[in-house]
Design a protein around this motif. Structure first.
Motif, mmCIF file in Angstrom:
data_model
loop_
_atom_site.group_PDB
_atom_site.id
_atom_site.type_symbol
_atom_site.label_atom_id
_atom_site.label_comp_id
_atom_site.label_asym_id
_atom_site.label_seq_id
_atom_site.Cartn_x
_atom_site.Cartn_y
_atom_site.Cartn_z
ATOM 1 N N TRP A 134 32.318 35.213 40.734
ATOM 2 C CA TRP A 134 32.215 36.441 41.525
ATOM 3 C C TRP A 134 32.856 37.614 40.804
ATOM 4 N N TRP A 135 32.208 38.784 40.909
ATOM 5 C CA TRP A 135 32.623 40.067 40.357
ATOM 6 C C TRP A 135 32.401 40.158 38.850
ATOM 7 N N GLU A 136 32.741 39.120 38.095
ATOM 8 C CA GLU A 136 32.571 39.194 36.637
ATOM 9 C C GLU A 136 31.134 38.964 36.210
ATOM 10 N N ARG A 137 30.434 38.024 36.859
ATOM 11 C CA ARG A 137 29.061 37.709 36.466
ATOM 12 C C ARG A 137 28.047 37.985 37.570
ATOM 13 N N ILE A 138 28.489 37.912 38.807
ATOM 14 C CA ILE A 138 27.607 38.215 39.928
ATOM 15 C C ILE A 138 28.415 38.945 40.996
ATOM 16 N N SER A 139 27.846 40.036 41.541
ATOM 17 C CA SER A 139 28.514 40.823 42.576
ATOM 18 C C SER A 139 27.605 40.978 43.785
ATOM 19 N N TYR A 140 28.224 41.393 44.885
ATOM 20 C CA TYR A 140 27.518 41.448 46.161
ATOM 21 C C TYR A 140 27.898 42.727 46.897
ATOM 22 N N ILE A 141 26.888 43.500 47.276
ATOM 23 C CA ILE A 141 27.096 44.664 48.132
ATOM 24 C C ILE A 141 26.603 44.259 49.514
ATOM 25 N N PRO A 142 27.527 43.974 50.461
ATOM 26 C CA PRO A 142 27.118 43.379 51.735
ATOM 27 C C PRO A 142 26.466 44.374 52.672
ATOM 28 N N GLN A 143 25.722 43.840 53.636
ATOM 29 C CA GLN A 143 25.200 44.665 54.713
ATOM 30 C C GLN A 143 26.400 45.159 55.532
ATOM 31 N N GLY A 144 26.422 46.460 55.857
ATOM 32 C CA GLY A 144 27.592 47.019 56.525
ATOM 33 C C GLY A 144 28.759 47.173 55.576
ATOM 34 N N SER A 145 28.450 47.500 54.315
ATOM 35 C CA SER A 145 29.504 47.581 53.307
ATOM 36 C C SER A 145 30.446 48.759 53.520
ATOM 37 N N LEU A 146 30.088 49.685 54.423
ATOM 38 C CA LEU A 146 30.979 50.818 54.683
ATOM 39 C C LEU A 146 32.294 50.357 55.311
ATOM 40 N N SER A 147 32.283 49.167 55.920
ATOM 41 C CA SER A 147 33.511 48.619 56.504
ATOM 42 C C SER A 147 34.092 47.496 55.641
ATOM 43 N N ALA A 148 33.614 47.382 54.403
ATOM 44 C CA ALA A 148 34.068 46.301 53.521
ATOM 45 C C ALA A 148 35.390 46.607 52.833
ATOM 46 N N LEU A 178 43.699 42.184 39.352
ATOM 47 C CA LEU A 178 44.730 41.155 39.409
ATOM 48 C C LEU A 178 44.129 39.782 39.686
ATOM 49 N N SER A 179 43.090 39.741 40.531
ATOM 50 C CA SER A 179 42.458 38.458 40.857
ATOM 51 C C SER A 179 41.768 37.831 39.659
ATOM 52 N N HIS A 180 41.499 38.645 38.625
ATOM 53 C CA HIS A 180 40.877 38.132 37.401
ATOM 54 C C HIS A 180 41.840 38.167 36.217
ATOM 55 N N ASN A 181 43.121 38.357 36.517
ATOM 56 C CA ASN A 181 44.159 38.380 35.477
ATOM 57 C C ASN A 181 43.873 39.431 34.404
ATOM 58 N N LEU A 182 43.405 40.599 34.870
ATOM 59 C CA LEU A 182 43.096 41.694 33.962
ATOM 60 C C LEU A 182 44.087 42.836 34.185
ATOM 61 N N PRO A 183 44.413 43.590 33.121
ATOM 62 C CA PRO A 183 45.363 44.705 33.267
ATOM 63 C C PRO A 183 44.744 45.873 34.026
ATOM 64 N N PHE A 184 45.593 46.634 34.698
ATOM 65 C CA PHE A 184 45.142 47.807 35.443
ATOM 66 C C PHE A 184 45.027 48.975 34.471
ATOM 67 N N ASP A 185 43.788 49.362 34.161
ATOM 68 C CA ASP A 185 43.521 50.429 33.193
ATOM 69 C C ASP A 185 42.958 51.629 33.947
ATOM 70 N N ILE A 186 43.815 52.566 34.280
ATOM 71 C CA ILE A 186 43.419 53.700 35.103
ATOM 72 C C ILE A 186 42.369 54.567 34.420
ATOM 73 N N LYS A 187 42.449 54.686 33.089
ATOM 74 C CA LYS A 187 41.478 55.517 32.376
ATOM 75 C C LYS A 187 40.071 54.946 32.494
ATOM 76 N N SER A 188 39.934 53.620 32.342
ATOM 77 C CA SER A 188 38.618 52.981 32.460
ATOM 78 C C SER A 188 38.064 53.127 33.872
ATOM 79 N N ILE A 189 38.946 53.036 34.858
ATOM 80 C CA ILE A 189 38.512 53.175 36.247
ATOM 81 C C ILE A 189 38.026 54.593 36.506
ATOM 82 N N GLU A 190 38.762 55.591 36.007
ATOM 83 C CA GLU A 190 38.361 56.985 36.200
ATOM 84 C C GLU A 190 37.021 57.267 35.526
ATOM 85 N N GLU A 191 36.805 56.722 34.329
ATOM 86 C CA GLU A 191 35.535 56.910 33.626
ATOM 87 C C GLU A 191 34.387 56.267 34.407
#
Length: 321
Positions: free
Chosen positions: A94-108, A124-137
């Protein structure tokens, strides 16, 4: 390259009715191949099993939903996963290879976490560092400013929340995204923006999409492949161009005739009858009680999916036997 292989899949809900446990046959013997870079649209009336199929493809099975028969196999290079009556190996992807946008995702989104904290939880759930620059891009690609990161979900508009959900679903560059009615709660203008965004992500990041919708008018400018679903079964599949120019199944024709066209003043007629029970479905073709072309064969024997013409066009209808 085939990403998803569905073979004879049956997925039922178990419910209690009149003191007995019964099965709701939400997905009832379907088979399909989804190729890399496909943008597949699955369309049909509400209650036909689209969202259940989306849950199964993502491996998001709840206690009431079980795989009765068949399987789903997913292949991402050297990584292979299977969803079957024996179990489900997909959650680790999940998230790394397959992701899901659920019905009613506005409350997700978690209402008590700011958006940057939600991204932090994901990494954190994937043991990855928090990279604010990549997120902003990444947010910039989706027309979201960096100020969004310091806001709570309730401070965002519906369209902005939907973009954040899409940003989360695409941040780790999955190979496939399952989007279940992602525009159903949005106004027309925002809906168009979200559809353009999905198309951009499909083309720029080469992400395969499975797009679930009951609105067939959204499909022509978005998808390249299309499956029509009715009462847990596939009734027609093929390229979008083929199904829109040469629809064969009566149900597909009814759906297409419901699309409003500029200058068309003809009366729009609803499909006769109502959708059949998924607890006690009729024998034969499940659409035969509503079909103007039915014969005795239709009520006695279920039609298989058969290939017709070209462009992977298949239809389940005795009119083409």
């Amino acid at each position: 390259m085939i990403l998803v292989q569905i073979d004879g899949l049956k997925a039922y809900y178990t419910v209690e009715q009149d003191g007995q446990f019964r099965n709701i046959r939400a997905v009832d013997d379907v088979s399909l191949e989804i190729e890399e870079n496909d943008f597949l649209a699955i369309v049909g009336e509400s209650g036909c099993g689209k969202s259940t199929l989306a849950k199964v493809l993502y491996g998001a099975l709840d206690p009431a939903l079980k795989i009765v028969d068949g399987n789903v196999r997913l292949a991402f290079g050297d990584y292979k996963y299977e969803i079957s009556p024996k179990g489900n190996t997909l959650p680790e992807a999940w998230w790394e290879r397959i992701s899901y946008i659920p019905q009613g995702s506005l409350s997700a989104l978690n209402p008590v976490r700011k958006i940057d904290q939600i991204f932090r939880d994901l990494l954190l759930s994937h043991n990855l560092p928090f990279d604010i620059k990549s997120i902003e891009e990444h947010l910039n690609l989706l027309n979201l400013s960096r100020q969004v990161l310091k806001m709570y979900p309730f401070e965002l508009s519906g369209g902005m929340k939907q973009r954040v959900v899409i940003a989360l679903a695409t941040f780790l560059n999955p190979k496939i995204i399952i989007a279940d009615e992602p525009t159903s709660a949005l106004d027309v203008v925002t809906q168009n923006d979200i559809l353009e965004l999905l198309s951009l992500l499909h083309n720029s990041k080469k992400i395969c999409f499975v797009f679930i919708t009951h609105d067939i008018s959204l499909i022509p400018n978005l998808a390249n492949m299309m499956v029509v679903m009715y009462c847990g079964n596939f009734v027609e599949s093929g390229t979008v161009d083929e199904l829109f120019s040469n629809p064969l199944h009566p149900y597909t024709r009814f759906l297409l005739s419901s699309i409003p066209k500029i200058g068309d003043k003809t009366e729009k007629k609803p499909i006769p009858g109502s959708i059949v029970s998924l607890i006690n479905p009729p024998s034969g073709c499940k659409f035969h009680s509503r079909c103007p072309y039915k014969s005795d064969l239709c009520g006695n024997s279920k039609p298989p999916m058969i290939k017709v013409g070209s462009n992977k066009h298949e239809v389940a209808c005795w009119l083409y036997r």
